[in-house]
Design a protein around this motif. Sequence first.
Motif, PDB file in Angstrom:
ATOM      1  N   PRO A 124     -11.491  33.085  69.310  1.00 42.55           N
ATOM      2  CA  PRO A 124     -10.055  33.025  69.053  1.00 42.55           C
ATOM      3  C   PRO A 124      -9.217  33.181  70.328  1.00 42.55           C
ATOM      4  O   PRO A 124      -8.113  32.633  70.415  1.00 42.55           O
ATOM      5  N   ILE A 125      -9.752  33.908  71.320  1.00 44.06           N
ATOM      6  CA  ILE A 125      -9.049  33.989  72.608  1.00 44.06           C
ATOM      7  C   ILE A 125      -9.034  32.614  73.261  1.00 44.06           C
ATOM      8  O   ILE A 125      -7.992  32.137  73.723  1.00 44.06           O
ATOM      9  N   PRO A 153      -8.483  38.425  64.340  1.00 41.28           N
ATOM     10  CA  PRO A 153      -9.103  38.700  65.638  1.00 41.28           C
ATOM     11  C   PRO A 153      -9.117  40.208  65.928  1.00 41.28           C
ATOM     12  O   PRO A 153      -8.271  40.963  65.432  1.00 41.28           O
ATOM     13  N   ASP A 154     -10.083  40.632  66.721  1.00 39.46           N
ATOM     14  CA  ASP A 154     -10.209  42.020  67.139  1.00 39.46           C
ATOM     15  C   ASP A 154      -8.872  42.503  67.723  1.00 39.46           C
ATOM     16  O   ASP A 154      -8.232  41.781  68.483  1.00 39.46           O
ATOM     17  N   TYR A 155      -8.467  43.724  67.379  1.00 41.23           N
ATOM     18  CA  TYR A 155      -7.173  44.262  67.820  1.00 41.23           C
ATOM     19  C   TYR A 155      -7.060  44.314  69.339  1.00 41.23           C
ATOM     20  O   TYR A 155      -5.971  44.149  69.895  1.00 41.23           O
ATOM     21  N   MET A 204      -6.880  24.496  60.219  1.00 37.94           N
ATOM     22  CA  MET A 204      -7.053  23.715  61.427  1.00 37.94           C
ATOM     23  C   MET A 204      -5.730  23.061  61.779  1.00 37.94           C
ATOM     24  O   MET A 204      -5.082  22.476  60.935  1.00 37.94           O
ATOM     25  N   ALA A 205      -5.317  23.184  63.025  1.00 36.08           N
ATOM     26  CA  ALA A 205      -4.095  22.542  63.496  1.00 36.08           C
ATOM     27  C   ALA A 205      -4.411  21.075  63.794  1.00 36.08           C
ATOM     28  O   ALA A 205      -5.201  20.776  64.677  1.00 36.08           O
ATOM     29  N   GLN A 206      -3.828  20.196  63.050  1.00 31.85           N
ATOM     30  CA  GLN A 206      -4.140  18.772  63.191  1.00 31.85           C
ATOM     31  C   GLN A 206      -3.349  18.136  64.328  1.00 31.85           C
ATOM     32  O   GLN A 206      -2.148  18.326  64.448  1.00 31.85           O
ATOM     33  N   GLY A 207      -4.030  17.392  65.118  1.00 33.83           N
ATOM     34  CA  GLY A 207      -3.424  16.580  66.151  1.00 33.83           C
ATOM     35  C   GLY A 207      -3.968  15.190  65.977  1.00 33.83           C
ATOM     36  O   GLY A 207      -4.732  14.920  65.069  1.00 33.83           O
ATOM     37  N   THR A 218      -7.799  33.413  61.411  1.00 29.94           N
ATOM     38  CA  THR A 218      -8.656  34.119  60.460  1.00 29.94           C
ATOM     39  C   THR A 218     -10.072  33.602  60.673  1.00 29.94           C
ATOM     40  O   THR A 218     -10.297  32.385  60.678  1.00 29.94           O
ATOM     41  N   ALA A 219     -11.005  34.515  60.858  1.00 28.99           N
ATOM     42  CA  ALA A 219     -12.387  34.135  61.175  1.00 28.99           C
ATOM     43  C   ALA A 219     -12.996  33.271  60.066  1.00 28.99           C
ATOM     44  O   ALA A 219     -12.801  33.530  58.884  1.00 28.99           O
TER      45      ALA A 219
END
Length: 157
Positions: free
Chosen positions: A21-22, A56-58, A1-4, A74-75
């Motif tokens: 993910p998109i 994610p899907d290619y 998780m990207a922390q803000g 990553t899922a």
Amino acid sequence: MAQGSGKSVLFVCLGNICRSPIAEAVFRKLVTDAGTSKEWTIDSAATSTYEIGNPPDYRGQACMRKHDIPMSHTARQITRDDFLSYDYILCMDESNLRDLKRKGSQVQNSKAKIELLGSYDPQKKLIIEDPYYGRDEDFETVYQQCIRCCKSFLERT
């Protein structure tokens, strides 16, 4: 998780390899371009266990490259802690919404506001359809919807 520090949003779909993910990548780019990325915690997750650990899907990755949007994910499956730590959990369709509301109702002190990402669409397209069994064009449609919805969500928050 990207922390803000400040606000937080978790994007959710069934497998966490196509739509969410998109949406995560699109929203991350929007807040980076706006210079507000430090104000946000952003991630995405799945309601299911089907794709845990997968990228994610290619086709989604190709779509993001075409639009020069970085995507690294990553899922993972949504956790109990997500309902306690995220301000917003934005999902893609009614099935996701039902699953999330059911799971969230089992978490005491859940603070997350659970909504359809499409509820922010200025074009009023409420559902972001799963492109997994579709064509490359379906990933482009998801991308376009996510751009509209994420811009609107960012403006309102």
